[in-house]
Design a protein around this motif. Structure first.
Motif, PDB file in Angstrom:
ATOM      1  N   GLU A 131       0.814  -1.209   0.000  1.00  0.00           N
ATOM      2  CA  GLU A 131       0.000   0.000   0.000  1.00  0.00           C
ATOM      3  C   GLU A 131       0.851   1.265   0.000  1.00  0.00           C
ATOM      4  OE1 GLU A 131      -4.173   0.839   1.951  1.00  0.00           O
ATOM      5  OE2 GLU A 131      -2.601   1.007   3.480  1.00  0.00           O
ATOM      6  N   GLY A 132       2.019   1.203   0.638  1.00  0.00           N
ATOM      7  CA  GLY A 132       2.902   2.361   0.674  1.00  0.00           C
ATOM      8  C   GLY A 132       2.462   3.443   1.631  1.00  0.00           C
ATOM      9  N   ALA A 133       1.682   3.081   2.652  1.00  0.00           N
ATOM     10  CA  ALA A 133       1.172   4.073   3.597  1.00  0.00           C
ATOM     11  C   ALA A 133       2.277   4.598   4.502  1.00  0.00           C
ATOM     12  CB  ALA A 133       0.059   3.467   4.441  1.00  0.00           C
ATOM     13  N   GLN A 134       2.162   5.864   4.861  1.00  0.00           N
ATOM     14  CA  GLN A 134       3.020   6.470   5.875  1.00  0.00           C
ATOM     15  C   GLN A 134       2.193   6.702   7.130  1.00  0.00           C
ATOM     16  OE1 GLN A 134       5.738   9.731   4.641  1.00  0.00           O
ATOM     17  NE2 GLN A 134       4.706   9.625   2.643  1.00  0.00           N
ATOM     18  N   ASP A 135       2.678   6.205   8.260  1.00  0.00           N
ATOM     19  CA  ASP A 135       2.040   6.440   9.545  1.00  0.00           C
ATOM     20  C   ASP A 135       2.873   7.471  10.289  1.00  0.00           C
ATOM     21  OD1 ASP A 135      -0.087   4.556   9.247  1.00  0.00           O
ATOM     22  OD2 ASP A 135       1.358   2.953   9.617  1.00  0.00           O
ATOM     23  N   LEU A 136       2.308   8.674  10.437  1.00  0.00           N
ATOM     24  CA  LEU A 136       3.048   9.811  10.962  1.00  0.00           C
ATOM     25  C   LEU A 136       2.379  10.344  12.227  1.00  0.00           C
ATOM     26  CD1 LEU A 136       3.464  11.585   7.498  1.00  0.00           C
ATOM     27  CD2 LEU A 136       5.106  10.063   8.618  1.00  0.00           C
ATOM     28  N   THR A 137       3.081  11.241  12.932  1.00  0.00           N
ATOM     29  CA  THR A 137       2.566  11.804  14.178  1.00  0.00           C
ATOM     30  C   THR A 137       2.830  13.303  14.206  1.00  0.00           C
ATOM     31  OG1 THR A 137       3.070   9.731  15.325  1.00  0.00           O
ATOM     32  CG2 THR A 137       2.623  11.662  16.696  1.00  0.00           C
ATOM     33  N   THR A 138       1.829  14.064  14.630  1.00  0.00           N
ATOM     34  CA  THR A 138       2.012  15.512  14.745  1.00  0.00           C
ATOM     35  C   THR A 138       2.902  15.842  15.941  1.00  0.00           C
ATOM     36  OG1 THR A 138       0.025  15.752  16.114  1.00  0.00           O
ATOM     37  CG2 THR A 138      -0.246  15.962  13.738  1.00  0.00           C
ATOM     38  N   GLY A 139       3.622  16.955  15.829  1.00  0.00           N
ATOM     39  CA  GLY A 139       4.464  17.411  16.926  1.00  0.00           C
ATOM     40  C   GLY A 139       3.640  18.097  17.995  1.00  0.00           C
ATOM     41  N   ALA A 140       4.319  18.533  19.048  1.00  0.00           N
ATOM     42  CA  ALA A 140       3.632  19.209  20.152  1.00  0.00           C
ATOM     43  C   ALA A 140       2.924  20.470  19.687  1.00  0.00           C
ATOM     44  CB  ALA A 140       4.622  19.523  21.267  1.00  0.00           C
ATOM     45  N   ASP A 141       3.424  21.081  18.613  1.00  0.00           N
ATOM     46  CA  ASP A 141       2.798  22.287  18.070  1.00  0.00           C
ATOM     47  C   ASP A 141       1.693  21.974  17.069  1.00  0.00           C
ATOM     48  OD1 ASP A 141       4.373  21.228  16.088  1.00  0.00           O
ATOM     49  OD2 ASP A 141       5.484  23.080  15.658  1.00  0.00           O
ATOM     50  N   GLY A 142       1.345  20.680  16.939  1.00  0.00           N
ATOM     51  CA  GLY A 142       0.300  20.276  16.019  1.00  0.00           C
ATOM     52  C   GLY A 142       0.734  20.163  14.576  1.00  0.00           C
ATOM     53  N   VAL A 143       2.017  20.391  14.303  1.00  0.00           N
ATOM     54  CA  VAL A 143       2.505  20.412  12.928  1.00  0.00           C
ATOM     55  C   VAL A 143       2.944  19.011  12.494  1.00  0.00           C
ATOM     56  CG1 VAL A 143       4.273  21.297  11.364  1.00  0.00           C
ATOM     57  CG2 VAL A 143       3.165  22.826  13.013  1.00  0.00           C
ATOM     58  N   LEU A 144       2.519  18.643  11.306  1.00  0.00           N
ATOM     59  CA  LEU A 144       2.894  17.383  10.683  1.00  0.00           C
ATOM     60  C   LEU A 144       3.773  17.666   9.474  1.00  0.00           C
ATOM     61  CD1 LEU A 144       2.272  14.217  10.467  1.00  0.00           C
ATOM     62  CD2 LEU A 144       0.625  14.902   8.705  1.00  0.00           C
ATOM     63  N   THR A 145       4.878  16.961   9.352  1.00  0.00           N
ATOM     64  CA  THR A 145       5.763  17.085   8.192  1.00  0.00           C
ATOM     65  C   THR A 145       5.647  15.830   7.349  1.00  0.00           C
ATOM     66  OG1 THR A 145       7.317  18.489   9.406  1.00  0.00           O
ATOM     67  CG2 THR A 145       8.125  17.420   7.402  1.00  0.00           C
ATOM     68  N   ILE A 146       5.361  16.012   6.056  1.00  0.00           N
ATOM     69  CA  ILE A 146       5.199  14.887   5.128  1.00  0.00           C
ATOM     70  C   ILE A 146       6.197  15.030   3.996  1.00  0.00           C
ATOM     71  CG2 ILE A 146       3.585  13.628   3.645  1.00  0.00           C
ATOM     72  CD1 ILE A 146       1.296  14.977   5.126  1.00  0.00           C
ATOM     73  N   ARG A 147       6.838  13.938   3.653  1.00  0.00           N
ATOM     74  CA  ARG A 147       7.713  13.883   2.481  1.00  0.00           C
ATOM     75  C   ARG A 147       7.086  12.946   1.461  1.00  0.00           C
ATOM     76  NH1 ARG A 147      10.838  14.923   6.815  1.00  0.00           N
ATOM     77  NH2 ARG A 147      12.488  16.491   6.562  1.00  0.00           N
ATOM     78  N   TRP A 148       6.898  13.456   0.264  1.00  0.00           N
ATOM     79  CA  TRP A 148       6.198  12.703  -0.775  1.00  0.00           C
ATOM     80  C   TRP A 148       7.214  11.930  -1.612  1.00  0.00           C
ATOM     81  CZ3 TRP A 148       1.406  13.847   0.752  1.00  0.00           C
ATOM     82  CH2 TRP A 148       1.165  15.109   1.298  1.00  0.00           C
ATOM     83  N   PRO A 149       7.163  10.620  -1.652  1.00  0.00           N
ATOM     84  CA  PRO A 149       8.162   9.855  -2.402  1.00  0.00           C
ATOM     85  C   PRO A 149       8.039   9.986  -3.913  1.00  0.00           C
ATOM     86  CG  PRO A 149       6.487   8.409  -1.494  1.00  0.00           C
ATOM     87  CD  PRO A 149       6.236   9.756  -0.908  1.00  0.00           C
ATOM     88  N   PHE A 150       6.838  10.289  -4.401  1.00  0.00           N
ATOM     89  CA  PHE A 150       6.642  10.440  -5.846  1.00  0.00           C
ATOM     90  C   PHE A 150       5.384  11.269  -6.079  1.00  0.00           C
ATOM     91  CE2 PHE A 150       5.291   6.225  -4.392  1.00  0.00           C
ATOM     92  CZ  PHE A 150       3.921   6.293  -4.587  1.00  0.00           C
ATOM     93  N   ALA A 151       5.218  11.724  -7.319  1.00  0.00           N
ATOM     94  CA  ALA A 151       4.052  12.537  -7.666  1.00  0.00           C
ATOM     95  C   ALA A 151       2.797  11.678  -7.736  1.00  0.00           C
ATOM     96  CB  ALA A 151       4.302  13.234  -8.997  1.00  0.00           C
ATOM     97  N   GLY A 152       1.649  12.323  -7.551  1.00  0.00           N
ATOM     98  CA  GLY A 152       0.383  11.617  -7.643  1.00  0.00           C
ATOM     99  C   GLY A 152      -0.622  12.137  -6.642  1.00  0.00           C
ATOM    100  N   MET A 153      -1.756  11.455  -6.557  1.00  0.00           N
ATOM    101  CA  MET A 153      -2.800  11.790  -5.599  1.00  0.00           C
ATOM    102  C   MET A 153      -2.571  11.005  -4.312  1.00  0.00           C
ATOM    103  SD  MET A 153      -5.042  14.050  -6.672  1.00  0.00           S
ATOM    104  CE  MET A 153      -5.746  14.783  -8.161  1.00  0.00           C
ATOM    105  N   TYR A 154      -2.709  11.689  -3.170  1.00  0.00           N
ATOM    106  CA  TYR A 154      -2.529  11.069  -1.864  1.00  0.00           C
ATOM    107  C   TYR A 154      -3.784  11.267  -1.016  1.00  0.00           C
ATOM    108  CZ  TYR A 154       2.529  10.544  -2.613  1.00  0.00           C
ATOM    109  OH  TYR A 154       3.779  10.184  -3.094  1.00  0.00           O
TER     110      TYR A 154
END
Length: 317
Positions: A262-285
């Motif tokens: 599936e290629g899912a990323q399981d991420l967590t927001t920081g204490a400031d509520g900010v989430l950082t995402i890195r996109w491995p390739f172009a497309g719809m997410y």
């Protein structure tokens, strides 16, 4: 029976987490347009694979449009197929548009004289009324109406309300106001669900991201219509207007049928509520985050469940 199964599933996925087999999604034909007299076509469905319609269509009745200047837009040319719905939005103003759904509901169970009842669409008389009373007595629900919530059964398949732990349709009320004063064992949960996409005509703007400070919301640091593969993007999540740290967020690229995983990323927001995402390739997410707490706005509910979903387009550099 098929219609009832589909409606029941739709009610359950309203705040479904990433582990749910069927995922609701909106996919625009494009997210950026150069002029101010363009149209965007949106597909809307609930499916197993993102973004391939293979389960059932999403209703367009609750779709809302927020124009860049704060006015309310509208959908046009709505159509419902076997597996997906489609509609158009005329982008006649410059800036970023928001298209999607925002739903707030309270559901759950209670008891009347020892019998289990549910808060949902009524299909019988109110508690204590005669068998023939009530506007909904003896009638099927209208197409698209929500099914009663699943009973919180204890003790296996034969829980409250019969096989499978479901309360009989006649044992439900439409609103909280119909719960009788003598009801006991109230177990009510407020649900707030949002599912939105963002489309920009001309230069990106920020007005549609102004938070309502109610429930779970996203305020972008990186504009959603300026995402590029291999470049990090940042989004801030809020609960009731305050930064929401430690939220679990799932990001899934479309096109799973062409991949082994599936290629899912399981991420967590920081204490400031900010989430950082890195996109491995172009497309719809597909992005989804859920949260729960005991701070509902409804005075009769004791729990609150929230979800935020969005489809984001990532372009190649």
């Amino acid at each position: 029976m098929l219609k009832q199964r589909l409606l029941r599933a739709a009610a359950l996925i309203a705040v479904a987490g990433p582990a749910a087999a069927h995922r609701p999604w909106l996919v625009p034909s494009a997210t950026t347009f150069s002029g101010t007299d363009d149209w965007v076509t949106v597909d809307a469905a609930v499916s197993n694979d993102l973004f391939y319609p293979d389960h059932f269509p999403m209703s367009t009745d609750g779709i809302k449009v927020w124009a860049p200047d704060g006015s309310t837009g509208q959908i046009e040319n709505a159509a419902k197929g076997r597996y997906r719905s489609t509609f158009d939005v005329h982008l006649d103003k410059p800036g970023t548009w928001k298209i999607g759904t925002e739903d707030v509901n309270v559901g759950g169970t209670f008891k009347v004289n020892g019998e289990d009842w549910a808060v949902g669409r009524r299909r019988g008389p109110p508690p204590g009324a005669s068998a023939g009373a009530g506007a909904g007595a003896g009638r099927e629900r209208p197409a698209g109406a929500a099914m009663p919530p699943r009973a919180q059964a204890a003790g296996g398949a034969e829980g409250p309300g019969g096989p499978g732990g479901r309360i009989p349709p006649a044992h439900s009320v439409a609103t909280l106001a119909e719960i009788p004063a003598g009801a006991t064992d109230l177990k009510l949960t407020e649900t707030i669900s949002r599912n939105a996409i963002f489309v920009t005509a001309g230069a990106p703007t920020q007005a549609v991201f102004k938070p309502s400070n109610k429930g779970l919301e996203m305020v972008p640091v990186t504009h959603p219509d300026e995402l590029v593969s291999n470049e990090p993007a940042r989004f801030r999540f809020l609960i009731d207007g305050k930064p929401a740290g430690a939220l679990k967020v799932t990001v899934v690229p479309g096109g799973k049928r062409y991949r082994d995983s599936e290629g899912a990323q399981d991420l967590t927001t920081g204490a400031d509520g900010v989430l950082t995402i890195r996109w491995p390739f172009a497309g719809m997410y597909w992005l989804n985050v859920t949260a729960s707490d005991n701070h509902p706005s409804s005075p009769r509910a004791t729990q609150r469940r929230m979800s935020y979903t969005s489809t984001l387009e990532v372009l190649a550099p």
